[in-house]
Each structure stands twice: as structure tokens, then as C-alpha cells.
Design a protein around this motif. Structure first.
Motif, PDB file in Angstrom:
ATOM      1  N   LEU A 462       0.824  -1.209   0.000  1.00 12.31           N
ATOM      2  CA  LEU A 462       0.000   0.000   0.000  1.00 12.31           C
ATOM      3  C   LEU A 462       0.860   1.261   0.000  1.00 12.31           C
ATOM      4  N   ALA A 463       2.005   1.228   0.673  1.00 16.37           N
ATOM      5  CA  ALA A 463       2.906   2.380   0.633  1.00 16.37           C
ATOM      6  C   ALA A 463       3.420   2.605  -0.781  1.00 16.37           C
ATOM      7  N   MET A 464       3.754   1.526  -1.467  1.00 14.55           N
ATOM      8  CA  MET A 464       4.237   1.658  -2.836  1.00 14.55           C
ATOM      9  C   MET A 464       3.115   2.125  -3.763  1.00 14.55           C
ATOM     10  N   ALA A 465       1.888   1.665  -3.513  1.00 13.88           N
ATOM     11  CA  ALA A 465       0.770   2.073  -4.348  1.00 13.88           C
ATOM     12  C   ALA A 465       0.494   3.563  -4.239  1.00 13.88           C
ATOM     13  N   TRP A 466       0.745   4.137  -3.076  1.00 14.26           N
ATOM     14  CA  TRP A 466       0.523   5.580  -2.922  1.00 14.26           C
ATOM     15  C   TRP A 466       1.373   6.353  -3.922  1.00 14.26           C
ATOM     16  N   ASP A 467       2.628   5.977  -4.072  1.00 16.01           N
ATOM     17  CA  ASP A 467       3.485   6.649  -5.054  1.00 16.01           C
ATOM     18  C   ASP A 467       4.613   5.707  -5.468  1.00 16.01           C
ATOM     19  N   PRO A 468       4.422   4.944  -6.538  1.00 11.26           N
ATOM     20  CA  PRO A 468       5.479   4.026  -6.973  1.00 11.26           C
ATOM     21  C   PRO A 468       6.780   4.725  -7.307  1.00 11.26           C
ATOM     22  N   ASN A 469       6.715   5.970  -7.758  1.00 14.31           N
ATOM     23  CA  ASN A 469       7.948   6.699  -8.080  1.00 14.31           C
ATOM     24  C   ASN A 469       8.806   6.927  -6.846  1.00 14.31           C
ATOM     25  N   ARG A 470       8.160   7.135  -5.729  1.00 18.25           N
ATOM     26  CA  ARG A 470       8.882   7.407  -4.491  1.00 18.25           C
ATOM     27  C   ARG A 470       9.530   6.139  -3.931  1.00 18.25           C
ATOM     28  N   MET A 471       8.945   4.991  -4.252  1.00 17.36           N
ATOM     29  CA  MET A 471       9.494   3.732  -3.740  1.00 17.36           C
ATOM     30  C   MET A 471      10.607   3.268  -4.678  1.00 17.36           C
ATOM     31  N   THR A 472      11.724   3.958  -4.619  1.00 15.35           N
ATOM     32  CA  THR A 472      12.898   3.568  -5.380  1.00 15.35           C
ATOM     33  C   THR A 472      13.503   2.304  -4.780  1.00 15.35           C
ATOM     34  N   GLU A 473      14.510   1.754  -5.439  1.00 19.00           N
ATOM     35  CA  GLU A 473      15.181   0.581  -4.887  1.00 19.00           C
ATOM     36  C   GLU A 473      15.799   0.902  -3.537  1.00 19.00           C
ATOM     37  N   ALA A 474      16.372   2.095  -3.402  1.00 23.88           N
ATOM     38  CA  ALA A 474      16.958   2.484  -2.116  1.00 23.88           C
ATOM     39  C   ALA A 474      15.876   2.620  -1.049  1.00 23.88           C
ATOM     40  N   ALA A 475      14.731   3.194  -1.416  1.00 29.51           N
ATOM     41  CA  ALA A 475      13.636   3.324  -0.451  1.00 29.51           C
ATOM     42  C   ALA A 475      13.100   1.964  -0.044  1.00 29.51           C
ATOM     43  N   MET A 476      13.040   1.048  -1.013  1.00 31.67           N
ATOM     44  CA  MET A 476      12.587  -0.308  -0.693  1.00 31.67           C
ATOM     45  C   MET A 476      13.537  -0.978   0.294  1.00 31.67           C
ATOM     46  N   GLN A 477      14.829  -0.822   0.093  1.00 31.12           N
ATOM     47  CA  GLN A 477      15.803  -1.440   0.988  1.00 31.12           C
ATOM     48  C   GLN A 477      15.763  -0.801   2.381  1.00 31.12           C
ATOM     49  N   ALA A 478      15.422   0.476   2.445  1.00 29.60           N
ATOM     50  CA  ALA A 478      15.343   1.159   3.735  1.00 29.60           C
ATOM     51  C   ALA A 478      14.011   0.923   4.439  1.00 29.60           C
ATOM     52  N   TYR A 479      13.056   0.424   3.705  1.00 34.20           N
ATOM     53  CA  TYR A 479      11.688   0.323   4.247  1.00 34.20           C
ATOM     54  C   TYR A 479      11.585  -0.559   5.494  1.00 34.20           C
ATOM     55  N   PRO A 480      12.219  -1.734   5.553  1.00 30.74           N
ATOM     56  CA  PRO A 480      12.049  -2.587   6.743  1.00 30.74           C
ATOM     57  C   PRO A 480      12.416  -1.882   8.044  1.00 30.74           C
TER      58      PRO A 480
END
Length: 811
Positions: A462-480
């Protein structure tokens, strides 16, 4: 005051930043221009017009309760702003914020007409007697709702506060820094599907609320809004949200949650409703008149609503409608449905949002050329195992757009998986980023099964669905770590986030329902290697549990510890069964008996772990871990968990022979990545249990039909003996989203001509089943090695959607 602009922080951010950096950011100390959201001895007043939308007022009430939980002081909701007001919230057009806009106190440029957009701004002297206040303005009612819940999250209240027993992070003093942030979603409809909900979710709701009724749905609706989602496919097996409790649908409308019906429930009618009314055969050729009446009633019941209407038709009970592809029949059904929509609403059909779900066999209709009117949303689907099957043509412009139906839970072949969250977030990220690149951004919905224990994966989706552009690979790795910090505080965030990452990495190896005593018997390192990884993770999680504050232990067990302990114990069980059978084969009676005793103990521990979970938070979660998972013999679950068969020396069970391991396994990121043809390589850490993967971006790049030269490649330097050698590419079990039926790379050695390898060549149901069960595809070619020594293996990109996970070289 001059307005300052910034992208709003992701919902997973920790509550209060120690350095108070950023605009409208929670901070525990005063900073220049900050507004005191909570201050000891001073009440916090939240002003919302008395005539505001009911959903907005509900969210404002929740913010009041949240701030009390955070600060412990006095927080009140008031109907007008005056001296002492701390927060002013309203939707464009409401008198309260309208006066501030007309006075030039709040900057709402670009907000009008923006779906679910909102502005948060700290305003100096917004009203007489108010020195400084936070103003929240929504473009529409959900925009305001999301702005209010965003402040709750910033203050220290997790969206999972009720659903995972996460207590608020206590801050008796809390400030919001100066400035302005504006945000809005990229994906229009973002939601979840409660599915396969028996016996767990359904049993829990009956025990807790007396049924899957409006009391249960109220909690679910609130969770959706707190996570900035807006859409729900409700529980459907033997259930109707509309009929089972007539209060549920009006409550969704009041709160601002959009309802839909699943891929095989057209025209806003739940599947069970047809069975309840005894409508006869679910067959349009034989029973069209009664079906049309049934559907007409669904559109009438929908009333004046935002709900997108599912159109089309599948067979009863989630089965195909016909044998073969009856395009003419389905086109007639959709035309009749749209005629009904127009007649009931009194508006052109295009004025009502509609969705055609291209799920399973329905995609065949699309692939064979069937099209629907331009205003209908095309909802593409994965293969039920997280691999998207098809996507729109990049750049295709349709008024209805396109979306994706994704799975974190599934009932079907090759095996059900619905017990634990085993969804690797890096893979989810790669697939949904690809969907966004292809233009599927109208509707994202994910099957979350019972919802628990899918909290982390659901949050990410759902976080990625809000703005897929914002969920970069770096943001994905930092997400946990960020998500863990939101649940457990900044001090524990990195360590708990690391546990979450490691769990996802190990769980991605194989679904627990697919594991048995033979699973790792023939692999390099065997059970010892796999069990050692799980045992080490469980030990880390156990040690960290001792440092978790008592008030957060229920949340820690629900969100982190249970899944680790349960998966570790399941591996111990099957490893003990495997050891029992090996001992019996060798005639070692003592070891055979010892391992049998151990296996029975682990089987009993499995049940004990379920009881532990369901007893958390004072027994809040009865039945929620009731999904069976031990003793599968086919795709469907056993009625109860079944102890695996044990051997005795007198009657040993067969033990599989050890497989010959590959001569060499090479990590995907061990080579040199060479970009070209407008494509660049991206390393994604933790993609599989084996390590990183290499993906090509953009995924929409055209296929490279003549690989070689300056084209994109991965080059691996390896020492080889002379002679023909087999080189296999290990890839994620992805599919061809372009509809060509191919999924290709090419191989060459040194300066040799590239040999194209199609990972989907000879695809059958059995080959696909093995690929998703193993969570990888393997294909390759035999290449001549003319001399012993150092060589360079080139893996050339052909289809940019292929994800490289490794190389295997066999003798």
C-alpha cells in the motif's frame, strides 16, 4: 508566511525525528516556527467544521484519541477555531478552511480537483488569538482524512495500532516543524482483498464480533484509511458484506472506503447471493433473464456511489465460464451489463467506473483480441504466485486505464499457501515497479488472505501504491527498518528491520505448505544448511525479544517473532523426520527412535505456537492461526494438521538419493554489469535466499532481438577445463508481460556468437508448477570450451523483464 514545498514523508517513517529535519515533521523539541502539537498543561484543540463530512469527523475523532495516547494530556475536537486552536482541518469548500484560503493564510495551489490530495501547513497567526496552528486541507474528503491520519502517524501512532496491538509512542511534548507539505496518490484505487478467510479470519470474526459484520469491518475500514488505502474487496466465501449485515456497506460509504467485488462477482453482487436466492444455473445462455435481474438489483443497491463495478462473467465457484474461449458470448454479456448500468443510473455507462478483471482464463479472451470500451479499467493479474502475467502496451492511452490484481495468499495449484507471510518484498517491488512502468496505475489490489500475519507485506504494497515513483530501490531497501521503527521505536528499528529482511529472504526459498522431509535432502548442504539459517535467525529474534519493552511484546510476537519461530519449528520438524528416515535406512534403531521423538515434539510445538499467538493481547486473536499447513498431499489443505509419517528400523520409508550438486554456482552480482541500448542494470540486494539479483531497467525497453556487441550484458570471469560445458541461467519465475510467450536471455563464451535461451520454451502446467514451487526458473545452453583456463561467460539481455538470480555451470 511564505509557503515551503516538500514531498510528504512515507507513512512508514519513524514518529519523531531526533534532528527535527524536514518540513511539518514531528519533533520532541521546539524549533524555529514549529507548532506545539502536544504540550504539558495545555489542551490541544482540533477544529473541524460541524458540517464536515462524517468520515472526516471520524478521522478527527481518531486523531484526538491518538494524541491522547501519545501525550496523555487533554485533546478535544471543536466545531470552530478560536483562541488556543492547535489544528484546523477541512475539505476544500468547508467554511473553516475557506476563510483561511481567502485570507491568503494557506497555500492550496494545485489542490483543487486533485484526487485525494491534501496540504499540511504550519500557519502563523491564522486567526485572532492563535499565534500558530497546523492547517490540513483536503482536495476531497479522503484527502482530508489522509491528512489527519498522517498526523497520527507522525505523532507516533502506527496504522496497525489496533490490528497488531502496537501501542502509541509516548511523547508528552511534541512539535511539528514549520513549512508546508503537499501529497496525493499516484495509483487511484489502492486496496486489499480478504480471501480464503476460513477458518482463520472468519473464525476470528465470529469469536470476536459475532460474525464478519460491520463491527469487524469498521476495524478493517479504519486500517485501510490509516494506511492511505481506499478500496476493499470484502470476504466472499459464503459471505456477502451487503446481505450479512446491512450496516456494513453504509458504514463503508460513511467512512470513505470504496467497495468492489472480486474477479468473479460481477455487478456488485457477492457470489453467495446467487446461491441464496436459488437463481438456477449460473449460465447466461440458459438463464440470462434471471441473471440480468440479479445484476440489475446489484446496481440499484449500489445507489449513488463511487464503487467501481466489476463486469464480465466467470463460472460459478471461481471456475471458467465455458470450455474454450467464447468471445462472442462474453462481449454480449458485457454489453448487456453496461446497458443495465446505464438504465439503472440514468447516466451513460461510461459515467460509472467499471473493471474487467483479466484473471486466469479471462486473460485468454484479451490475448485473442477481445476488447472492452475505453472507459473500462483493465485489471491484469499475476499467476497467483506473484508473477504478473500480462501488462498493457507501454504508453497506451485508455480512459479507464489499467491495474493489477496481486497475490500474497492463494488457494490452488501447485499448492495452497495461506498460513504465513512468505512474500519477499524485493520481488513484490520489482513486479509492481514494472507494472507502474507499463502504465498499470489505476487500481492495485492484493489478496491478503486473513490479513494477519500479512501486516508487513500489506504495508509495503500500500505504501508503494501511494506513489510508486517514491518507492525507489533504495527506499525499498530502507523500508524494513523504517517500518520497524514505526512499530517499535527508532532505537529498535534497525535490528528488527534486519530480522524482517532475513525472514523474508529465507522464507522466499519455498512456501511452508510445499516443504516436506525430502525438500532439502538432495541439495548442497542439505537440511543442515537450511536449518542452520533458520535456527540462527530464531536465536537472534529470541535475544532481541528480551530487549523489547513489555508493552510492545504482543506487537513484537505478532509482527516478528511468531513467523520466525513457526517457520523455524516447521523446518526442525521436517529435518527430524528426514533424519528419522535416514537412521532407519541404516538400521540404527536408537537414532531412529530418538529422531521420531524429536519430530513428534516439534509437531506438538507447532500447535503450541498457534496457541501462543491466539492468546496474545489477552486472547484477542482466537482462530487467527487456524490455517492448516502440515501434511499436504495435493494442492488442497488437509482438514487438520497431520504428523508426517515416521520410519522404524523394521519398516523404513524410502529416502531419496542425494542429487549431484552443480559444479559451480555463481552469484548474479559476481559479474561485471555492462549497460547498453538504453538499458541499465540494477543490483537488488536480498532478492532471494541465495543473495542479490540483477534486473534491467526500464522494463519497458524493447526486446533486443540481436544480442551482442555493445548490448547490455553481465560478464562473468570463470576458470574452466576444456570440453563442452552446460551453462544455466537461474532467473526469477517471471512471465512474459508483453504477450509474446517468450522470456529470453542469450549466452556466449568469450567471443562466441550469443545463443538465445528462452526460459518459457516448452512451458507446461507442470513446468510452471515447478518454477513457482522452487521460486526460480532455470534454462541454458551447452557451449564449447576450447581450452582450459580463464574464460568470460556473457549473459546478454534479450527481454528486459527477465530477472537474473545466478548462474550454474555443470560438467
Amino acid at each position: 508566511m511564505m509557503a515551503m514545498l516538500a514531498a510528504a514523508s512515507p507513512a512508514a517513517a519513524a514518529a519523531a525525528t531526533p534532528d527535527c529535519a524536514g518540513l511539518v515533521t514531528a519533533c520532541m523539541r521546539a524549533a524555529p516556527g514549529a507548532v506545539a502539537l502536544l504540550a504539558p498543561g495545555r489542551p490541544t484543540l482540533i477544529a473541524v467544521d460541524a458540517g464536515e463530512d462524517a468520515g472526516v469527523r471520524r478521522a478527527a475523532d481518531d486523531l484526538v484519541g491518538d494524541l491522547v495516547a501519545v501525550g496523555g494530556g487533554t485533546v478535544r475536537l471543536v466545531g470552530k477555531a478560536d483562541a488556543g486552536t492547535t489544528v484546523i482541518a477541512g475539505t476544500l469548500g468547508s467554511p473553516l478552511v475557506g476563510a483561511l484560503i481567502r485570507a491568503g493564510k494557506i497555500d492550496v495551489r494545485g489542490l483543487d480537483g486533485q484526487w485525494e490530495g491534501y496540504v499540511e501547513q504550519v500557519v502563523e497567526r491564522p486567526l485572532p488569538g492563535v499565534d500558530r496552528a497546523l492547517v490540513i486541507v483536503g482536495a476531497d474528503r479522503r484527502g482530508t482524512i489522509f491528512g489527519l491520519y498522517d498526523i497520527s502517524a507522525k505523532a507516533g501512532v502506527s496504522p496497525w495500532t489496533w490490528w497488531a496491538d502496537v501501542p502509541a509512542q509516548r511523547h508528552p511534548t511534541l512539535y511539528l516543524t514549520a513549512g508546508r507539505v503537499a501529497d496525493h496518490p499516484v495509483v487511484k484505487y489502492r486496496g486489499i482483498f480478504i480471501n480464503d478467510e476460513e477458518p482463520a479470519f472468519g473464525g476470528w470474526a465470529r469469536a470476536r464480533f459475532g460474525g464478519v459484520n460491520h463491527l469487524a469491518y469498521e476495524k478493517l475500514f479504519t486500517l485501510l484509511l490509516r494506511t492511505k488505502a481506499n478500496f476493499l474487496w470484502p470476504a466472499m466465501w459464503g459471505k456477502s458484506l451487503w446481505q450479512d449485515d446491512p450496516a456494513s456497506a453504509p458504514l463503508a460509504r460513511e467512512m470513505g472506503v470504496i467497495l468492489g467485488t472480486s474477479h468473479h462477482e460481477p455487478m456488485e453482487r457477492a457470489n453467495i447471493e446467487w446461491q441464496r436466492q436459488g437463481g438456477g444455473p449460473w449460465d447466461y445462455t440458459r438463464n440470462g433473464e434471471r441473471l440480468r435481474a440479479f445484476w440489475r438489483a446489484g446496481i440499484a443497491r449500489r445507489g449513488v456511489s463511487e464503487d467501481p463495478v466489476t463486469i464480465g462473467m466467470r463460472g460459478d465457484g471461481d471456475e471458467p465460464m465455458t470450455q474454450g474461449t467464447a468471445i462472442g458470448l462474453l462481449q454480449r454479456i458485457i454489453a448487456d451489463q453496461r446497458r443495465t448500468i446505464a438504465e439503472v443510473t440514468g447516466k451513460p455507462a461510461a459515467a460509472t467506473p467499471q473493471v474487467w478483471a483479466l484473471y486466469k482464463e479471462v486473460q485468454d479472451y484479451y490475448d485473442q483480441g477481445m476488447r472492452v470500451p475505453d472507459d473500462v479499467t483493465l485489471l491484469f493479474a499475476d499467476d497467483n504466485w506473484g508473477n504478473i502475467r500480462r501488462l498493457p502496451v507501454p504508453g497506451e492511452q485508455r480512459a479507464g486505464g489499467a491495474g493489477v490484481y496481486y497475490h500474497f495468499d492463494y488457494v490452488g495449484g501447485p499448492r495452497n499457501y495461506k498460513w504465513l507471510d512468505t512474500n519477499a518484498v524485493p520481488r513484490v517491488w520489482q513486479q509492481m515497479a514494472m507494472a507502474h512502468q507499463f502504465g498499470a496505475d489505476r487500481l492495485w489490489i492484493v489478496n491478503v488472505g486473513d490479513l494477519k500475519p500479512m501486516e508487513y507485506a500489506t504495508s509495503f504494497f500500500l505504501a508503494m501504491a501511494w506513489d510508486p515513483n517514491r518507492m525507489t530501490e533504495a527506499a525499498m531497501q530502507a523500508y524494513p527498518a523504517r517500518w520497524a521503527a514505526q512499530q517499535f521505536g527508532a532505537a529498535q528499528g534497525p535490528a528488527i528491520g534486519a530480522l524482517i529482511v532475513e525472514y523474508g529472504r529465507l522464507a522466499s526459498r519455498r512456501k511452508p505448505e510445499l516443504i516436506d522431509a525430502d525438500t532439502y535432502a538432495g541439495t548442497a548442504g542439505g537440511w543442515a544448511r537450511v536449518l542452520g539459517e533458520w535456527t540462527g535467525l530464531a536465536a537472534r529474534a529470541g535475544r532481541l525479544a528480551a530487549a523489547i519493552p513489555t508493552e510492545r511484546r504482543d506487537a513484537y510476537d505478532e509482527l516478528v517473532l511468531h513467523r520466525i519461530d513457526a517457520m523455524t519449528n516447521l523446518h526442525r520438524l521436517y529435518a527430524a523426520v528426514a533424519a528419522n528416515r535416514r537412521a532407519a535406512q541404516t538400521g540404527d534403531a536408537a537414532a531412529t527412535a530418538r529422531w521420531a521423538t524429536a519430530a513428534r515434539g516439534y509437531f506438538a510445538e507447532d500447535a503450541a505456537l498457534r496457541r501462543r499467538y491466539e492468546g496474545l493481547a489477552g486472547g484477542k486473536w482466537p482462530e487467527m492461526m487456524a490455517q492448516t499447513h502440515v501434511g499436504y498431499t495435493g494442492w488442497q489443505q488437509p482438514d487438520v494438521d497431520v504428523m508426517p509419517a515416521l520410519a522404524t528400523v523394521a519398516a523404513p520409508l524410502p529416502v531419496p538419493a542425494m542429487a549431484t550438486p552443480p559444479l559451480r554456482s555463481i552469484a548474479a552480482d559476481a559479474g561485471r554489469a555492462i549497460d547498453g541500448a538504453g538499458v541499465r542494470w540494477q543490483r537488488v540486494a536480498g532478492f532471494t535466499a541465495a543473495g542479490a539479483a540483477m534486473i534491467a531497467t526500464p522494463a519497458t525497453a524493447p526486446a533486443i532481438e540481436r544480442p551482442g556487441g555493445a548490448g547490455p550484458q553481465l560478464a562473468y570471469a570463470i576458470d574452466l577445463p576444456a570440453g563442452a560445458r552446460r551453462f544455466d541461467v537461474v532467473a526469477a519465475p517471471g512471465l512474459d508481460v508483453r504477450g509474446t510467450g517468450r522470456h529470453r536471455v542469450a549466452l556466449s563464451l568469450d567471443g562466441g556468437a550469443p545463443v538465445i535461451v528462452d526460459l518459457l520454451a516448452g512451458e507446461t502446467e507442470a513446468r510452471w508448477g515447478k518454477a513457482v514451487a522452487d521460486n526460480r526458473r532455470v534454462a541454458g545452453a551447452t557451449l564449447p570450451v576450447t581450452r582450459a583456463g580463464r574464460h568470460v561467460l556473457h549473459v546478454w539481455l534479450v527481454d528486459p523483464q527477465v530477472v537474473i538470480e545466478g548462474i550454474e555451470v555443470a560438467g
